[in-house]
Design a protein around this motif. Structure first.
Motif, mmCIF file in Angstrom:
data_model
loop_
_atom_site.group_PDB
_atom_site.id
_atom_site.type_symbol
_atom_site.label_atom_id
_atom_site.label_comp_id
_atom_site.label_asym_id
_atom_site.label_seq_id
_atom_site.Cartn_x
_atom_site.Cartn_y
_atom_site.Cartn_z
ATOM 1 N N VAL A 76 -8.813 22.526 -4.111
ATOM 2 C CA VAL A 76 -8.147 21.464 -3.366
ATOM 3 C C VAL A 76 -7.061 20.904 -4.278
ATOM 4 C CG1 VAL A 76 -8.373 19.219 -2.254
ATOM 5 C CG2 VAL A 76 -10.215 20.909 -2.049
ATOM 6 N N TYR A 77 -5.846 20.862 -3.770
ATOM 7 C CA TYR A 77 -4.707 20.397 -4.550
ATOM 8 C C TYR A 77 -4.351 18.966 -4.152
ATOM 9 C CZ TYR A 77 -3.845 24.972 -6.564
ATOM 10 O OH TYR A 77 -3.962 26.136 -7.283
ATOM 11 N N TYR A 78 -4.163 18.124 -5.172
ATOM 12 C CA TYR A 78 -3.878 16.708 -4.973
ATOM 13 C C TYR A 78 -2.525 16.337 -5.550
ATOM 14 C CZ TYR A 78 -8.906 16.293 -4.099
ATOM 15 O OH TYR A 78 -10.173 16.435 -3.603
ATOM 16 N N CYS A 79 -1.777 15.589 -4.783
ATOM 17 C CA CYS A 79 -0.547 14.975 -5.267
ATOM 18 C C CYS A 79 -0.904 13.623 -5.873
ATOM 19 C CB CYS A 79 0.400 14.796 -4.078
ATOM 20 S SG CYS A 79 1.914 13.922 -4.457
ATOM 21 N N ALA A 80 -0.224 13.257 -6.953
ATOM 22 C CA ALA A 80 -0.526 11.988 -7.618
ATOM 23 C C ALA A 80 0.753 11.350 -8.131
ATOM 24 C CB ALA A 80 -1.493 12.221 -8.774
ATOM 25 N N ALA A 81 0.758 10.025 -8.172
ATOM 26 C CA ALA A 81 1.928 9.279 -8.634
ATOM 27 C C ALA A 81 1.534 8.353 -9.777
ATOM 28 C CB ALA A 81 2.521 8.464 -7.492
ATOM 29 N N SER A 82 2.339 8.379 -10.807
ATOM 30 C CA SER A 82 2.102 7.511 -11.962
ATOM 31 C C SER A 82 3.174 6.431 -12.028
ATOM 32 C CB SER A 82 2.117 8.348 -13.243
ATOM 33 O OG SER A 82 1.999 7.523 -14.378
ATOM 34 N N GLN A 83 2.803 5.282 -12.543
ATOM 35 C CA GLN A 83 3.778 4.216 -12.781
ATOM 36 C C GLN A 83 4.364 4.312 -14.183
ATOM 37 O OE1 GLN A 83 1.172 0.864 -11.660
ATOM 38 N NE2 GLN A 83 2.632 0.483 -10.016
ATOM 39 N N LEU A 84 4.000 5.359 -14.897
ATOM 40 C CA LEU A 84 4.466 5.566 -16.259
ATOM 41 C C LEU A 84 5.488 6.687 -16.302
ATOM 42 C CD1 LEU A 84 0.950 5.628 -17.955
ATOM 43 C CD2 LEU A 84 2.470 3.645 -17.697
ATOM 44 N N VAL A 85 6.373 6.617 -17.276
ATOM 45 C CA VAL A 85 7.206 7.765 -17.606
ATOM 46 C C VAL A 85 6.365 8.559 -18.605
ATOM 47 C CG1 VAL A 85 9.357 8.572 -18.622
ATOM 48 C CG2 VAL A 85 9.311 6.432 -17.294
ATOM 49 N N CYS B 4 4.599 16.900 -0.928
ATOM 50 C CA CYS B 4 3.965 15.580 -1.007
ATOM 51 C C CYS B 4 5.008 14.540 -0.638
ATOM 52 C CB CYS B 4 3.444 15.340 -2.421
ATOM 53 S SG CYS B 4 2.787 13.675 -2.696
ATOM 54 N N ALA B 5 4.675 13.726 0.351
ATOM 55 C CA ALA B 5 5.573 12.660 0.779
ATOM 56 C C ALA B 5 4.893 11.313 0.590
ATOM 57 C CB ALA B 5 5.954 12.855 2.238
ATOM 58 N N ALA B 6 5.648 10.348 0.126
ATOM 59 C CA ALA B 6 5.122 8.996 -0.081
ATOM 60 C C ALA B 6 5.547 8.104 1.069
ATOM 61 C CB ALA B 6 5.620 8.428 -1.402
ATOM 62 N N SER B 7 4.647 7.265 1.531
ATOM 63 C CA SER B 7 4.964 6.295 2.576
ATOM 64 C C SER B 7 4.356 4.949 2.208
ATOM 65 C CB SER B 7 4.418 6.763 3.928
ATOM 66 O OG SER B 7 3.012 6.858 3.893
ATOM 67 N N GLY B 8 4.745 3.935 2.942
ATOM 68 C CA GLY B 8 4.269 2.599 2.630
ATOM 69 C C GLY B 8 5.368 1.763 2.021
ATOM 70 N N ARG B 9 4.986 0.833 1.181
ATOM 71 C CA ARG B 9 5.987 -0.063 0.607
ATOM 72 C C ARG B 9 6.946 0.725 -0.270
ATOM 73 N NH1 ARG B 9 5.012 -1.181 -4.762
ATOM 74 N NH2 ARG B 9 2.917 -0.788 -5.541
ATOM 75 N N GLN C 175 0.843 -1.173 0.000
ATOM 76 C CA GLN C 175 0.000 0.000 0.000
ATOM 77 C C GLN C 175 0.892 1.241 0.000
ATOM 78 O OE1 GLN C 175 -3.227 -0.213 -0.214
ATOM 79 N NE2 GLN C 175 -3.829 1.917 0.014
ATOM 80 N N VAL C 176 0.580 2.176 -0.866
ATOM 81 C CA VAL C 176 1.325 3.428 -0.955
ATOM 82 C C VAL C 176 0.394 4.560 -0.548
ATOM 83 C CG1 VAL C 176 2.463 5.036 -2.520
ATOM 84 C CG2 VAL C 176 2.814 2.569 -2.787
ATOM 85 N N GLN C 177 0.890 5.400 0.324
ATOM 86 C CA GLN C 177 0.118 6.579 0.713
ATOM 87 C C GLN C 177 0.880 7.833 0.309
ATOM 88 O OE1 GLN C 177 0.901 4.343 3.567
ATOM 89 N NE2 GLN C 177 -0.851 3.103 2.924
ATOM 90 N N LEU C 178 0.150 8.786 -0.197
ATOM 91 C CA LEU C 178 0.700 10.096 -0.511
ATOM 92 C C LEU C 178 0.061 11.100 0.433
ATOM 93 C CD1 LEU C 178 0.518 10.044 -4.433
ATOM 94 C CD2 LEU C 178 2.447 9.428 -2.972
ATOM 95 N N VAL C 179 0.888 11.903 1.068
ATOM 96 C CA VAL C 179 0.383 12.863 2.035
ATOM 97 C C VAL C 179 0.843 14.252 1.646
ATOM 98 C CG1 VAL C 179 0.336 13.556 4.452
ATOM 99 C CG2 VAL C 179 0.435 11.125 3.855
ATOM 100 N N GLU C 180 -0.130 15.142 1.408
ATOM 101 C CA GLU C 180 0.175 16.524 1.058
ATOM 102 C C GLU C 180 0.203 17.383 2.321
ATOM 103 O OE1 GLU C 180 -2.824 15.120 -2.215
ATOM 104 O OE2 GLU C 180 -2.706 15.072 -0.026
ATOM 105 N N SER C 181 0.967 18.443 2.258
ATOM 106 C CA SER C 181 0.994 19.435 3.326
ATOM 107 C C SER C 181 1.309 20.790 2.720
ATOM 108 C CB SER C 181 2.031 19.065 4.389
ATOM 109 O OG SER C 181 3.328 19.014 3.828
ATOM 110 N N GLY D 64 12.771 12.144 -2.143
ATOM 111 C CA GLY D 64 11.492 11.452 -2.018
ATOM 112 C C GLY D 64 10.297 12.360 -1.850
ATOM 113 N N LYS D 65 10.495 13.662 -1.769
ATOM 114 C CA LYS D 65 9.380 14.601 -1.652
ATOM 115 C C LYS D 65 9.190 15.348 -2.965
ATOM 116 C CE LYS D 65 8.919 15.681 3.248
ATOM 117 N NZ LYS D 65 8.823 16.762 4.246
#
Length: 122
Positions: free
Chosen positions: A91-100, A22-27, A1-7, A75-76
């Motif tokens: 509302v601003y959202y951080c997002a992560a893609s598995q694609l380049v 935005c910081a990522a945590s989890g695996r 599980q990957v969590q992204l946390v914005e601040s 990592g941020k």
């Protein structure tokens, strides 16, 4: 599980600045592309900026080009917002893609943060 946390969200006057992180945590997870999106009341979620790990290539929506800067470090993922306007309120959202990718579509981003409110007063 990957969590992204914005601040870093909050209230700022027009012309002011805010810095979102935005910081990522989890695996163990390294996304080749990180992005920021925003959603204003009654509107669809829209692309703001993205950055690829390869050469740190950055992409921006026309509405924020020259005012916002996206960066990645240790990592941020950070979004520096300058010369802010009332229309940046969302509302601003951080997002992560598995694609380049330089994609501006929400469909290409797998993981999402919970969002942070940014309000720009006139």
């Amino acid at each position: 599980q990957v969590q992204l946390v914005e601040s870093g969200g909050g209230l700022v006057q027009a012309g002011g600045s805010l810095r979102l992180s935005c910081a990522a945590s989890g695996r163990a997870f390294t996304s080749p592309t990180m992005g920021w999106f925003r959603q204003a009341p009654g509107k669809e979620r829209e692309f703001v900026a993205a950055i690829r790990m390869i050469r740190s290539s950055a992409y921006y929506a026309d509405s924020v080009k020259g005012r916002f800067t996206i960066s990645r470090d240790n990592g941020k993922t950070t979004l520096q917002m300058n010369s802010m306007k009332p229309e940046d309120t969302a509302v601003y959202y951080c997002a992560a893609s598995q694609l380049v990718t330089s994609s501006r579509s929400t469909d290409d981003y797998l993981y999402w943060g919970q969002g942070t409110q940014v309000t720009v007063s006139s």
